[in-house]
Design a protein around this motif. Structure first.
Motif, mmCIF file in Angstrom:
data_model
loop_
_atom_site.group_PDB
_atom_site.id
_atom_site.type_symbol
_atom_site.label_atom_id
_atom_site.label_comp_id
_atom_site.label_asym_id
_atom_site.label_seq_id
_atom_site.Cartn_x
_atom_site.Cartn_y
_atom_site.Cartn_z
ATOM 1 N N MET A 15 2.341 -6.602 -7.480
ATOM 2 C CA MET A 15 3.140 -7.697 -8.370
ATOM 3 C C MET A 15 3.127 -7.117 -9.879
ATOM 4 O O MET A 15 4.304 -7.627 -10.281
ATOM 5 C CB MET A 15 2.495 -9.070 -8.260
ATOM 6 C CG MET A 15 2.557 -9.863 -6.789
ATOM 7 S SD MET A 15 1.627 -11.231 -6.805
ATOM 8 C CE MET A 15 1.977 -12.134 -8.254
ATOM 9 N N ALA A 16 2.411 -6.310 -10.180
ATOM 10 C CA ALA A 16 2.472 -5.849 -11.596
ATOM 11 C C ALA A 16 3.202 -4.515 -11.822
ATOM 12 O O ALA A 16 3.197 -4.103 -12.976
ATOM 13 C CB ALA A 16 1.128 -5.995 -12.130
ATOM 14 N N GLY A 17 3.526 -4.193 -10.733
ATOM 15 C CA GLY A 17 4.226 -2.702 -10.332
ATOM 16 C C GLY A 17 3.260 -1.541 -10.775
ATOM 17 O O GLY A 17 3.665 -0.429 -11.164
ATOM 18 N N LEU A 18 2.204 -1.713 -10.456
ATOM 19 C CA LEU A 18 1.171 -0.952 -10.602
ATOM 20 C C LEU A 18 0.673 -0.474 -9.163
ATOM 21 O O LEU A 18 0.650 -0.898 -8.073
ATOM 22 C CB LEU A 18 -0.104 -1.315 -11.385
ATOM 23 C CG LEU A 18 0.385 -1.760 -13.174
ATOM 24 C CD1 LEU A 18 -1.056 -2.477 -13.207
ATOM 25 C CD2 LEU A 18 0.627 -0.689 -13.553
ATOM 26 N N LYS A 19 -0.057 0.832 -9.105
ATOM 27 C CA LYS A 19 -0.534 1.574 -7.893
ATOM 28 C C LYS A 19 -1.888 0.960 -7.615
ATOM 29 O O LYS A 19 -2.796 1.189 -8.414
ATOM 30 C CB LYS A 19 -0.474 2.900 -7.895
ATOM 31 C CG LYS A 19 -1.196 3.566 -6.825
ATOM 32 C CD LYS A 19 -1.012 5.246 -6.751
ATOM 33 C CE LYS A 19 -1.320 5.902 -5.323
ATOM 34 N NZ LYS A 19 -0.630 5.376 -4.354
ATOM 35 N N ALA A 20 -2.170 0.438 -6.453
ATOM 36 C CA ALA A 20 -3.498 -0.111 -6.016
ATOM 37 C C ALA A 20 -4.430 1.228 -5.440
ATOM 38 O O ALA A 20 -4.076 2.070 -5.056
ATOM 39 C CB ALA A 20 -3.270 -0.999 -4.900
ATOM 40 N N PRO A 21 -5.685 1.004 -6.095
ATOM 41 C CA PRO A 21 -6.609 1.705 -5.667
ATOM 42 C C PRO A 21 -6.914 1.696 -4.156
ATOM 43 O O PRO A 21 -6.200 0.937 -3.464
ATOM 44 C CB PRO A 21 -8.097 1.227 -6.139
ATOM 45 C CG PRO A 21 -7.677 0.370 -7.458
ATOM 46 C CD PRO A 21 -6.164 -0.020 -6.785
ATOM 47 N N SER A 22 -7.320 3.082 -3.398
ATOM 48 C CA SER A 22 -7.240 3.088 -2.052
ATOM 49 C C SER A 22 -8.276 2.214 -1.303
ATOM 50 O O SER A 22 -7.838 1.665 -0.375
ATOM 51 C CB SER A 22 -7.633 4.575 -1.592
ATOM 52 O OG SER A 22 -8.776 5.006 -2.119
#
Length: 494
Positions: A136-143
């Motif tokens: 939602m924030a345009g960021l990559k989520a940790p795995s």
């Protein structure tokens, strides 16, 4: 639904198919993007769910397509094995489903603990909420799930410090708000257009109106996105880790589809689902999806409920919805390129919230505490490990809980302080209750004769039989009258 064709049914099915199509478009695209595959592949799975599974026997009104419940597992599979291998995994899962349905295993999937299934869905929902909050924030989520949780404070800081991230997150949050508030409007308004379509359309319009710098869906085109698995990809089936993924796909997709069928059957008064045929239909659909390199499918309760509520009468509605998806993907693929990813992430966060049974937890804890523990442990295990291990842990815990519950034993001790002590055992004597049984027997006086009545036992396992024999030998060594055992056990393992 009816034995003969009626024009009124076709009109109802036509209207229902349009409603389901409008619900399916944002969900198919959103599930694909969250799974880390081209958006068009989500539409391909929806098309196969309508045109292939829709024609097959099983359940008349439930609708199949890509599901939020498999998003986490698909993402893990693509990251681990690559997009080229996804088709092989889905094809193998479909083949297993076909075999299980042919052999009559469809009905046995209903024997899976409801607590495990609810815990599985809750775990998926939590992972979706965590992962899509970053999207939602345009960021990559940790795995990993734990890393996603640990990274939440940093996510808040990034949103506050970056204007573009704040804009994207506000867009996603606005999408969720529309989804929640749309249902509160009068039915004459909310019943016309599905909430997901309204939410995504408004977010897309806001992006264009305010020229927001947010990521949008990447468009390849339908034919370009379809990538059948190559011959080399099939060699991966010898990989033990990949076989584990295949089994996880099969278990989760089958259980979710058949539980969905049971739920849909409660929504209408037409023909009931044939579970074996439905499992074979899902297998055929997944086999086709695998050959096309698309996402796996399940029966989807959101689209199925929309189908029933829109007045569908026959399977024609779900077939038509597949046709509308095909026309949309073929004629208007560029329409996908204007959709902001943050809006789709908002749709999936909302879907994830609905997978977590918050309202049912308190009543479940009050009435069936063991089931609540199984549900919670399954969900937490999925978040902290992965889908397959989490479900496996839940199933093992459910089996252990059931074994503990049925291994109930009662020991009735009668002592008139003059004659022998009478001990009657009833229930199931298993090793799980061995400590309680031995504590009671060893507390009896050692200088008195004892009569042990086993006629009330339905089952006596080897561990308990050995323990009883050893206890009797020790008691007899004290010089009193030997312990006398009487009664025939219904089921003894000696």
């Amino acid at each position: 639904m009816h034995s003969r064709f009626r024009p009124a049914d076709l009109r109802r099915d036509f209207t229902a198919s349009l409603v389901v199509f409008l619900v399916a478009v944002p969900l198919c695209v959103g599930v694909a993007v969250a799974s880390g595959v081209p958006a068009e592949l989500g539409l391909v799975t929806g098309i196969v769910g309508g045109l292939v599974v829709g024609l097959l026997p099983g359940s008349s009104l439930q609708v199949s397509g890509p599901a939020a419940g498999l998003t986490v597992l698909v993402y893990e599979a693509v990251q681990t094995h690559g997009l080229g291998t996804l088709g092989v995994i889905v094809l193998a899962s479909g083949a297993i489903q076909l075999a299980l349905g042919f052999l009559g295993f469809g009905r046995w999937f209903r024997a899976i603990s409801v607590a495990v299934v609810q815990g599985m869905l809750a775990g998926i929902g939590l992972v979706l909420i965590l992962g899509q909050s970053y999207a939602m924030a345009g960021l990559k989520a940790p795995s990993s799930g734990l890393d996603k949780i640990a990274g939440l404070p940093g996510l808040v800081g990034d949103i506050a410090a970056d204007r573009d991230a704040l804009s994207a997150f506000a867009l996603g949050a606005g999408t969720i708000a529309v989804l929640v508030l749309w249902k509160k409007l009068p039915a004459r308004i909310s019943g016309i257009v599905p909430a997901p379509l309204v939410a995504v359309a408004l977010a897309t319009a806001a992006t264009a109106l305010f020229s927001l710098k947010v990521a949008k869906v990447e468009v390849k085109g339908l034919l370009e996105a379809i990538q059948p698995p190559g011959v080399d990809a099939f060699s991966e089936l010898g990989n033990v880790a990949l076989l584990g993924t295949v089994l996880a796909f099969t278990l989760i997709a089958s259980a979710e589809s058949l539980f969905s069928a049971a739920a849909v059957d409660r929504m209408h008064d037409g023909p009931r689902t044939d579970y074996d045929k439905e499992l074979m239909a899902q297998g055929a659909g997944n086999a086709v999806c695998g050959l096309l390199g698309a996402l796996p499918m399940t029966a989807v309760i959101v689209r199925s409920a929309a189908n029933v509520q829109a007045g569908a009468r026959t399977k024609a509605s779900r077939v038509l919805h597949g046709a509308w998806l095909l026309l949309f993907a073929a004629l208007l693929p560029a329409a996908l390129g204007v959709i902001p990813i943050a809006a789709l992430a908002g749709v999936l966060v909302h879907a994830g919230c609905k997978l977590v049974p918050v309202r049912e937890l308190v009543p479940l804890w009050r009435e069936h505490r063991g089931e609540a523990v199984v549900l919670a442990v399954t969900a937490i295990a999925i978040v902290t490990t992965n889908m397959f291990e989490g479900v496996l842990i839940g199933l093992l815990l459910a089996v252990a809980k059931t074994a503990w519950t049925i291994s109930h034993i009662q020991m009735n001790v009668k002592d008139d302080e003059t004659g022998p002590i009478h001990v009657r055992l009833t229930g199931n004597a298993t090793f799980l209750r061995l400590p309680h049984m031995l504590d009671t027997l060893e507390a009896l006086p050692k200088d008195r004769p004892i009569e042990l009545d086993l006629s009330g036992l339905r089952h006596l396992d080897h561990a308990c039989l050995t323990a009883l024999t050893n206890w009797a030998d020790r008691h007899n060594e004290e010089g009193t009258d030997p312990v006398r055992m009487s009664g025939k056990v219904a089921s003894a393992v000696g």
